[in-house]
Design an enzyme around this catalytic site. Structure first.
Site, short mmCIF file in Angstrom:
data_model
loop_
_atom_site.label_atom_id
_atom_site.label_comp_id
_atom_site.label_asym_id
_atom_site.label_seq_id
_atom_site.Cartn_x
_atom_site.Cartn_y
_atom_site.Cartn_z
N GLY A 21 2.12 7.12 -0.90
CA GLY A 21 1.69 6.03 -0.04
C GLY A 21 1.96 4.67 -0.63
O GLY A 21 3.04 4.40 -1.18
N CYS A 22 0.97 3.80 -0.54
CA CYS A 22 1.12 2.42 -1.01
C CYS A 22 1.28 2.33 -2.52
O CYS A 22 1.81 1.33 -3.02
CB CYS A 22 -0.07 1.58 -0.55
SG CYS A 22 -0.25 1.47 1.24
N ALA A 23 0.83 3.34 -3.25
CA ALA A 23 0.97 3.32 -4.71
C ALA A 23 2.40 3.56 -5.16
O ALA A 23 2.74 3.34 -6.32
CB ALA A 23 0.06 4.38 -5.34
#
Length: 371
Positions: free
Chosen positions: A137-139
C-alpha cells in the site's frame, strides 16, 4: 553510498475539487445516517484538489473488476514511459544503465508485472532485475527506496529505477457506504512517479541507513477485501492515531544512526491525512514547516498512496534542494501497520560520474543487506 535522485511526477488531467467532492457525497448519499460526519471528515482532510485517471462520470460507474483492471493496464502503459524517461534524465542515466526496476502499485494487477513490458519496450537490458511490490500500500514508496538502497549496497555501483503507479480512483466502490470508505472517496488521488537511485554519483539524498517496523496485531487496520467487484478498501478508525506508535520508531532509527531529530534539516513522509503530520509535529517536537512538502502534496493531490513520498521529495528539489550534507528522513506508512524509513544526507554532484551498465553484477563479499 546510493543516492536517491530527483523524482519525476505526473498526474492525470481530470481534476476534482473539494467542493465537487462534497456535492457528490450529498447527492449520492443523501439518506446516509452519518452524512454530516462524513462531510466533516472529508473537509478536515485539507485536500483541495485531486487528479483522476478517468473523468468523474466514468469513475462513478463500476463496469466490473475485469474492465477496471483493463483500464489500469492501458493507462499505466500510456502514462508510465514518459515519467520514466524524465526520471532517467534527472538521474543522468540511460535505460541500459539500470540494473533493477522496482515497480510499486496497489491499485491494479498485472502478471507479468509492468516491469517486463518496460524492459521490452524502453531499452532496458534483458538482464535487468525485476522487483514488483504490490501489497504494501502506501508504505511501498518507502519500501522501494529501502530495497533500492539494499541492492546498491549488495552490488556497489549498481543503478535502480523506482516506478510508482497508483490509480486509486479505479478502486472506487459505489456500494461501500461505511464511514471509512466514504472518507477514502474524498481522500485518495491518482499519480505516477519514478526516481533513480544511483550507486555512484548523482544529486539528491545519499542513503545511509534504512529500517522497517511492523506494529503488532494491526493487520486489519488498513486492508483490502478482494471480492468479485475488485479491491474494497477498509480503513479502521484507529489509523489516524498510528503516529503515537510509529514516531518512537523514527526516533530510534535516528538515534541508532547517531543523529538527533532537532538537528535534522528535512523530512519527507507519507501524508495519509492531516493528523499524521500534526501528530508527527507533536511526537517529534517539530514545527509544522518541517512537513510542508508532504502537506502540499496532500492539499494539491490528495493521498496518492506510494507516490506521496516521491511527490513530496520532488517539491524539495523544486525548492532548490537542501544545503550540502543536510540530514534528512524519508518514511512511508501503510498496511500492517508498517513503517519503511530511510536516513540520508543531501549531496550535490560536482563532477558528472558516468553511469555504466552492469551486465555481470556479482554480490560483494562483505555487502550488508541491512543498514
Amino acid at each position: 553510498m546510493a543516492t536517491l535522485c530527483r523524482p519525476a511526477i505526473a498526474v492525470p488531467e481530470n481534476v476534482i475539487t473539494m467542493q465537487q467532492t462534497l456535492e457528490l457525497a450529498r447527492e449520492t448519499h443523501a439518506g446516509h445516517p452519518q452524512l454530516d460526519l462524513v462531510l466533516r471528515l472529508i473537509e478536515n482532510t485539507g485536500v483541495r484538489t485531486r487528479h483522476l485517471v478517468q473523468p468523474i462520470e466514468e469513475t462513478l460507474r463500476h463496469p466490473g473488476f475485469e474492465l477496471r483492471n483493463q483500464v489500469y493496464e492501458a493507462e499505466a502503459k500510456a502514462r508510465v514511459p514518459e515519467v520514466v524517461r524524465r526520471a532517467l534524465a534527472h538521474g543522468e542515466v540511460e535505460a541500459a544503465d539500470i540494473d533493477l526496476i522496482v515497480y510499486v502499485s496497489c491499485t491494479g494487477f498485472m502478471m507479468p508485472s509492468l516491469t517486463a513490458w518496460l524492459i521490452n519496450t524502453m531499452g532496458f537490458r534483458p538482464q535487468t532485475r525485476q522487483l514488483p511490490i504490490a501489497q504494501l500500500g502506501c508504505a511501498a514508496g518507502g519500501a522501494a527506496v529501502n530495497r533500492a538502497h539494499d541492492f546498491c549496497r549488495a552490488y556497489p555501483g549498481a543503478n535502480v529505477l523506482i516506478v510508482s503507479c497508483e490509480f486509486c480512483s479505479l478502486c472506487y466502490q459505489p456500494a461501500d457506504i461505511g464511514v471509512g470508505s466514504l472518507l477514502s472517496n474524498g481522500l485518495f488521488g491518482d499519480a505516477v512517479s519514478a526516481a533513480v537511485v544511483r550507486g555512484e554519483g548523482g544529486t539528491g539524498m545519499r542513503l545511509e541507513r534504512n529500517g522497517s517496523h511492523l506494529v503488532p496485531d494491526t493487520e486489519d487496520w488498513i486492508s483490502y477485501a478482494v471480492r468479485d467487484t475488485g479491491f474494497h478498501f477498509q480503513l479502521d478508525r484507529r489509523v489516524p492515531g498510528t503516529m503515537e506508535m510509529l514516531a518512537p520508531v523514527l526516533l530510534d532509527l535516528v538515534d541508532e544512526h547517531g543523529w538527533t531529530v532537532p538537528a535534522m534539516d528535512f523530512f519527507i513522509v507519507h501524508a495519509g491525512g492531516p493528523r499524521i503530520l500534526d501528530d508527527l509535529c507533536h511526537y517529534l517536537d517539530l514545527p509544522p514547516e518541517m512537513f510542508r512538502y508532504s502537506r502540499a502534496t496532500l492539499t494539491e493531490r490528495g493521498n496518492i498512496a506510494s507516490s506521496v513520498v516521491f511527490d513530496a521529495l520532488a517539491r524539495l528539489f523544486d525548492d532548490g534542494g537542501a544545503p550540502e550534507s543536510s540530514q534528512g528522513l524519508i518514511a512511508g506508512f501503510g498496511p500492517g501497520i508498517t513503517a519503511e524509513s530511510a536516513l540520508g544526507r543531501w549531496v550535490t554532484a560536482t563532477l558528472a560520474v558516468p553511469a555504466t551498465a552492469h551486465a555481470g553484477l556479482t554480490l560483494a563479499p562483505d555487502a550488508a543487506l541491512t543498514a
